[in-house]
Design an enzyme around this catalytic site. Structure first.
Site, short mmCIF file in Angstrom:
data_model
loop_
_atom_site.label_atom_id
_atom_site.label_comp_id
_atom_site.label_asym_id
_atom_site.label_seq_id
_atom_site.Cartn_x
_atom_site.Cartn_y
_atom_site.Cartn_z
N SER A 104 40.79 43.98 45.80
CA SER A 104 41.05 44.12 47.44
C SER A 104 41.70 45.52 47.47
O SER A 104 42.51 45.96 46.75
CB SER A 104 41.56 43.14 47.88
OG SER A 104 42.38 43.18 49.13
N TYR A 117 49.24 37.55 48.04
CA TYR A 117 48.05 37.91 47.88
C TYR A 117 47.74 39.34 47.45
O TYR A 117 46.94 39.64 46.51
CB TYR A 117 47.06 37.55 49.30
CG TYR A 117 45.56 37.62 49.43
CD1 TYR A 117 44.74 37.23 48.32
CD2 TYR A 117 45.01 38.95 50.34
CE1 TYR A 117 43.42 37.48 48.42
CE2 TYR A 117 43.51 39.15 50.35
CZ TYR A 117 42.85 38.40 49.45
OH TYR A 117 41.65 38.85 49.40
N1 LIG Z 1 37.06 38.90 53.26
C1 LIG Z 1 37.74 40.15 52.99
O1 LIG Z 1 37.90 40.96 53.62
C2 LIG Z 1 38.17 40.22 51.68
C3 LIG Z 1 38.70 41.73 51.36
C4 LIG Z 1 39.06 41.80 49.96
C5 LIG Z 1 38.85 40.99 48.82
N2 LIG Z 1 38.18 39.53 49.18
C6 LIG Z 1 38.01 38.88 48.15
O2 LIG Z 1 36.58 38.36 48.01
C7 LIG Z 1 36.11 37.17 47.25
C8 LIG Z 1 35.70 36.36 48.10
O3 LIG Z 1 36.36 36.03 49.32
P1 LIG Z 1 35.83 35.68 50.79
O4 LIG Z 1 36.36 36.74 51.90
O5 LIG Z 1 34.11 35.68 51.02
O6 LIG Z 1 36.53 34.44 51.16
P2 LIG Z 1 35.77 32.90 51.26
O7 LIG Z 1 36.89 32.07 51.53
O8 LIG Z 1 34.88 32.97 52.17
O9 LIG Z 1 35.35 32.67 49.79
C9 LIG Z 1 36.21 32.37 48.92
C10 LIG Z 1 35.26 31.68 47.60
O10 LIG Z 1 36.15 31.17 46.73
C11 LIG Z 1 35.87 30.03 46.46
N3 LIG Z 1 37.24 29.11 45.96
C12 LIG Z 1 38.11 29.01 46.35
N4 LIG Z 1 39.01 28.13 45.53
C13 LIG Z 1 38.30 28.05 44.49
C14 LIG Z 1 38.51 27.42 43.21
N5 LIG Z 1 39.75 26.83 42.98
N6 LIG Z 1 37.44 27.33 42.46
C15 LIG Z 1 36.22 28.09 42.52
N7 LIG Z 1 35.78 28.51 43.68
C16 LIG Z 1 36.89 28.55 44.54
C17 LIG Z 1 35.40 29.22 47.91
O11 LIG Z 1 34.60 28.06 47.60
C18 LIG Z 1 34.53 30.37 48.26
O12 LIG Z 1 33.06 30.28 47.98
C19 LIG Z 1 37.72 36.78 47.35
O13 LIG Z 1 38.20 37.13 45.78
C20 LIG Z 1 38.61 37.50 48.18
O14 LIG Z 1 39.97 37.63 47.71
C21 LIG Z 1 37.83 39.31 50.43
#
Ligand SMILES: NC(=O)c1ccc[n+]([C@@H]2O[C@H](COP(=O)([O-])OP(=O)(O)OC[C@H]3O[C@@H](n4cnc5c(N)ncnc54)[C@H](O)[C@@H]3O)[C@@H](O)[C@H]2O)c1
Length: 221
Positions: A104, A117
């Site tokens: 991130s 985080y």
């Molecule tokens: N949304 C943002 O702005 C952003 C920015 C930087 C990084 N990210 C990263 O992108 C990735 C996806 O996040 P997102 O924003 O789509 O959020 P989201 O909550 O929509 O997706 C997170 C995913 O992780 C899965 N998950 C959670 N706990 C789990 C577990 N114990 N075992 C298996 N799967 C599990 C969930 O089912 C979901 O599909 C994450 O690593 C998040 O940290 C997101």
């Protein structure tokens, strides 16, 4: 085919691995995307102010629980570790093997309110580089993508008010994103395909690519 697993439980990831192996054979692409934050590791304040210690309805740094931190580190870092151990063994010396972690932009500079985080994603960045070196002679490239702000389930409460208007934090994010908008999932695709394609990125390993509309490059001045 979709297989569910809990990246926090070794047996669950092993069962998913078995199912994938049976259906498709040894895998050569692993994307470690499971991740997120926890309210138990999130402060209400951006800066410490003495008055927060008396306020019953405000969560400061001093109210955060070690459990909350453990959960966030578990999901983002240990989840990446377990999946890489369990799926990565198949990839040793399999030509074209590639692991893509999801870090991130808060790994470069921490975001306010989300200390666990931010630290966990900094660890994912560091771990990506470590893995890239470790597997460099075994035909596995390891890179990461560092998304900026994308509106998804995990950050919806921080980004949007209940009536659908942007929160003050979202206004701040937009003012600090030179391209002036949040990311759309499609914005990640080009970088994703580039890093997974063994011809296009054959000599690229150990990099973390920001896809953030310029957020991490901008000082705000
Ligand atoms: N949304 C943002 O702005 C952003 C920015 C930087 C990084 N990210 C990263 O992108 C990735 C996806 O996040 P997102 O924003 O789509 O959020 P989201 O909550 O929509 O997706 C997170 C995913 O992780 C899965 N998950 C959670 N706990 C789990 C577990 N114990 N075992 C298996 N799967 C599990 C969930 O089912 C979901 O599909 C994450 O690593 C998040 O940290 C997101």
């Amino acid at each position: 085919m979709r297989v569910k697993c809990n990246v926090l439980e070794k047996e669950s990831v092993e069962a998913a691995h078995e199912a994938v192996l049976k259906a498709y054979g040894k895998c050569d692409i692993l994307i470690n995307c499971a991740g997120g934050n926890s309210p138990k590791a999130t402060t209400d304040d951006e800066f410490f102010d003495q008055s927060v210690l008396e306020a019953q309805d405000k969560k400061s740094f001093f109210d955060l629980s070690a459990d909350g931190f453990d959960n966030v580190f578990g999901l983002n870092l240990t989840g990446t570790l377990l999946s890489t151990q369990i799926f990565g063994l198949d990839m040793i010396d399999k030509p074209g093997s590639v692991i893509l972690n999801v870090s991130s932009m808060n790994a470069f500079r921490p975001l306010t309110k989300v200390p666990a985080y931010s630290a966990a994603k900094a660890a994912v960045t560091n771990f990506t580089q470590w893995l890239a070196v470790y597997f460099a002679k075994s035909n596995i490239r390891v890179n990461a993508i560092a998304p900026g702000f994308f509106s998804t389930a995990q950050n919806a409460k921080l980004l949007w008010n209940q009536d659908g208007t942007p929160t003050a934090r979202t206004e701040k994010i937009l003012n600090n994103t030179p391209m002036g908008r949040l990311g759309n999932p499609e914005d990640l695709l080009g970088t994703l395909l580039w890093l997974l394609d063994n011809k296009a990125s054959s000599f690229v390993t150990g990099v973390v690519v920001p896809v953030d509309g310029g957020f991490s490059a901008y000082s705000g001045v």
